[in-house]
Structures are given as structure tokens and as C-alpha cells.
Scaffold this active site. Structure first.
Site, mmCIF file in Angstrom:
data_model
loop_
_atom_site.group_PDB
_atom_site.id
_atom_site.type_symbol
_atom_site.label_atom_id
_atom_site.label_comp_id
_atom_site.label_asym_id
_atom_site.label_seq_id
_atom_site.Cartn_x
_atom_site.Cartn_y
_atom_site.Cartn_z
ATOM 1 N N ALA A 127 -9.138 8.533 -63.249
ATOM 2 C CA ALA A 127 -9.808 9.691 -62.678
ATOM 3 C C ALA A 127 -11.314 9.670 -62.897
ATOM 4 O O ALA A 127 -12.055 10.376 -62.214
ATOM 5 C CB ALA A 127 -9.218 10.967 -63.274
ATOM 6 N N ASN A 193 -5.247 11.419 -70.097
ATOM 7 C CA ASN A 193 -5.591 10.085 -69.613
ATOM 8 C C ASN A 193 -7.084 9.768 -69.686
ATOM 9 O O ASN A 193 -7.462 8.682 -70.095
ATOM 10 C CB ASN A 193 -5.069 9.915 -68.184
ATOM 11 N N HIS A 223 -15.088 15.908 -64.473
ATOM 12 C CA HIS A 223 -15.131 15.074 -65.674
ATOM 13 C C HIS A 223 -16.602 14.728 -65.911
ATOM 14 O O HIS A 223 -17.244 14.170 -65.026
ATOM 15 C CB HIS A 223 -14.361 13.774 -65.477
#
Ligand SMILES: NC(=O)c1ccc[n+]([C@@H]2O[C@H](COP(=O)([O-])OP(=O)(O)OC[C@H]3O[C@@H](n4cnc5c(N)ncnc54)[C@H](O)[C@@H]3O)[C@@H](O)[C@H]2O)c1
Length: 270
Positions: A127, A193, A223
């Protein structure tokens, strides 16, 4: 190329479509599915893939098929159940559920299996991105890696955040976790993750700092991480769209897995 897949859900299905769009010469698929999902997996494969496809229910059958590369995209339990055997058999394996490696015993086990099988574990950026510079600058010396995960409140449903916050009633951002990547991954396994990827590329699970924020002003999975290294300092911010088929998975993940496969098929790996 003969590709092995562990799991045939959102990431795997989108991956097959992306590889087709990219013109990847994928001739054969071997898919390891849970026994209860064999029929559904066969039906999905018939829709998605024109080449030769087989569905198996254990790692021995997957190994016997001898795919060139296996991609795990099934979840932490599948890493626990299958990664060691596949690696020990000498098959290069992409682990997408990287958060599973926050379990120190499992991490040690898969490393040992890769060594025994003389092969490699591939950890895709998933991601996030920028893992190349983080991993490269580790050799220059890293002082800090600080990661912030900011998502809409309802994206934290079904996690411990629910017991800390009234997610539906938030009017401003709420920081509900501050700690290291080990604790982040173990307490929030479904969101582990990215923290685990940054930890493994950089300063390790104990050395990587994590904050998690529920923020009603955002609609994407954001993120952001900052790195202080001897060679450079940098900050990366990714505003990921949730996958239409699984909002918990950022759609960028599929493209990073596709890149790993395409890099093995093309003249230039980049
Ligand atoms: N690295 C990253 O940044 C990142 C990002 C998003 C998701 N992920 C990981 O990828 C995984 C898959 O994501 P998804 O969106 O495709 O999920 P999904 O739920 O759509 O698909 C998972 C599939 O795996 C199958 N499965 C579950 N356990 C299995 C097992 N033991 N053996 C074989 N098959 C099994 C399920 O039946 C399902 O079809 C997630 O669980 C998550 O851990 C990683």
C-alpha cells in the site's frame, strides 16, 4: 510464465486483470484455495483467465505443480500455514500479508525456510511506496522512521480503535495509537502490513514509530512517513484509494504486486 497464488480474493483477481492489461505472458495459474472456496475459485478463474488453471487445497499440491513464483495474497493465517513449505521447496515467494512477519517466530521460520530452499522472500511495497530509498539508505545509517496511518473513522471499524473511540461520532481527528511497529502490528493485525513493511525495510519493528489516526475530514487511506538518514531525510505521503471490492485493501497494493511479476518477465526491471 506459470504463477502460483495463495488465495483468490480481491488482490489476486485484480492482479490477473492488471497482468492481462499489461500484456504479461502468463500461461498457467495454480491457485491454493481454502477447501470450502474451491468451487467459487474455479468459477472466478473461468471468468478471469483464459490459460491453463488448476485449484489445489494444500501446499504440497501447489509445490508439486512447480510454479516459477508464488504470490501469497490470502492473509496472515495463510502465511503461517503455507509460506514455510513453499520456500523450503525452493520456490520464490511474494508475501503480501507482510504484517504476519511481526510474529518473530514466524519471521525466523520463513527466513530459515528460504535459506534451506536457496530462494528468496519478496516483500512488495504494497500500500505504500518509497521502500527503495528507505531500504537503500539503511546502509547509510538511519536515525528515525516515523509512520502515520490516517483513515476515515469507519475504516477503523472492527479494530481495537472501536473500544477507544466513538468512531461514528468523531468531529475531528483522533490519535488512538502511538507506539512501535511491533505493538502496532500485533494490536492492529488487519492494519499491520504497512507498519511491518517499513519496519522490515528500515529500523526494525522496535525502532519504527507508528501513529494511527481516525480522521473524519479524509476519504482515503493516507500513509505518511518521514525518515532521517545519514544520506538524506525524506517524507512520503500516499493518499490511497480503497479497493472497490475490499475497502480495507488500498488499490495501490495490487499494482505493486503486478510490478514484482512484470519485473521478472520484462527486459528491464524498474
Ligand atoms: N502489503 C500491503 O500493504 C497489503 C495491503 C493490503 C492487503 N494486504 C494483505 O493482503 C491480504 C489479501 O487481501 P485481499 O484484499 O485480496 O483480501 P480478500 O479477503 O479479498 O481475499 C483473500 C482470499 O484469500 C483466501 N484465503 C484466506 N485464507 C486462506 C488460506 N489459509 N489458504 C488459501 N486461501 C485463503 C480467502 O478465501 C480469499 O479468497 C490481506 O489479508 C492483507 O493481509 C497487504
Amino acid at each position: 510464465m506459470h504463477l502460483g497464488l495463495i488465495g483468490y480474493g480481491n488482490i489476486a483477481r485484480t492482479l490477473i486483470r492488471v497482468l492481462a492489461t499489461e500484456g504479461a505472458p502468463l500461461t498457467r495459474l495454480s491457485v491454493l484455495s481454502l477447501p470450502d472456496f474451491v468451487a467459487a475459485t474455479k468459477a472466478a478463474l473461468a471468468q478471469d483467465f483464459e490459460g491453463e488453471a488448476q485449484v489445489v487445497t494444500d501446499s504440497a499440491a501447489l509445490i508439486a505443480a512447480r510454479p516459477r513464483l508464488v504470490v501469497e495474497c490470502a492473509g496472515h493465517a495463510a502465511v503461517q500455514a503455507h509460506a514455510t513449505a513453499v520456500l523450503r521447496a525452493g520456490i520464490e515467494t511474494v508475501i503480501v500479508s507482510i504484517g504476519a512477519l511481526a510474529d518473530a517466530a514466524l519471521h525466523a521460520q520463513v527466513l530459515e525456510a528460504a535459506r534451506a530452499g536457496r530462494t528468496r522472500i519478496i516483500l512488495p511495497a504494497g500500500a505504500v511506496g518509497g521502500i527503495d530509498i528507505l531500504s537503500a539508505l539503511r546502509a547509510s545509517g538511519l536515525s528515525s522512521v516515523t509512520y502515520t496511518s490516517r483513515k476515515p473513522p469507519l475504516a477503523w471499524q472492527g479494530t481495537q480503535a472501536e473500544s477507544l473511540l466513538d468512531l461514528a461520532a468523531l468531529s475531528g481527528e483522533a490519535v488512538f495509537f502511538t507506539g512501535n511497529a511491533r505493538d502496532a502490528a500485533l494490536q492492529y493485525p488487519r492494519n499491520a502490513n504497512v507498519a511491518a513493511t517499513l519496519a522490515l525495510a528500515g529500523l526494525g519493528f522496535e525502532g519504527t514509530q507508528v501513529r494511527m489516526i481516525a480522521d473524519p475530514s479524509v476519504t482515503k487511506n493516507i500513509h505518511e512517513y518521514s525518515v532521517v538518514a545519514n544520506a538524506a531525510n525524506f517524507t512520503i505521503r500516499i493518499e490511497g484509494n480503497p479497493s472497490p471490492d475490499n475497502p480495507k485493501t488500498s488499490v495501490t497494493t495490487v499494482y505493486s504486486v503486478a510490478r514484482e511479476i512484470l519485473n521478472r518477465m520484462r527486459e528491464v526491471a524498474i
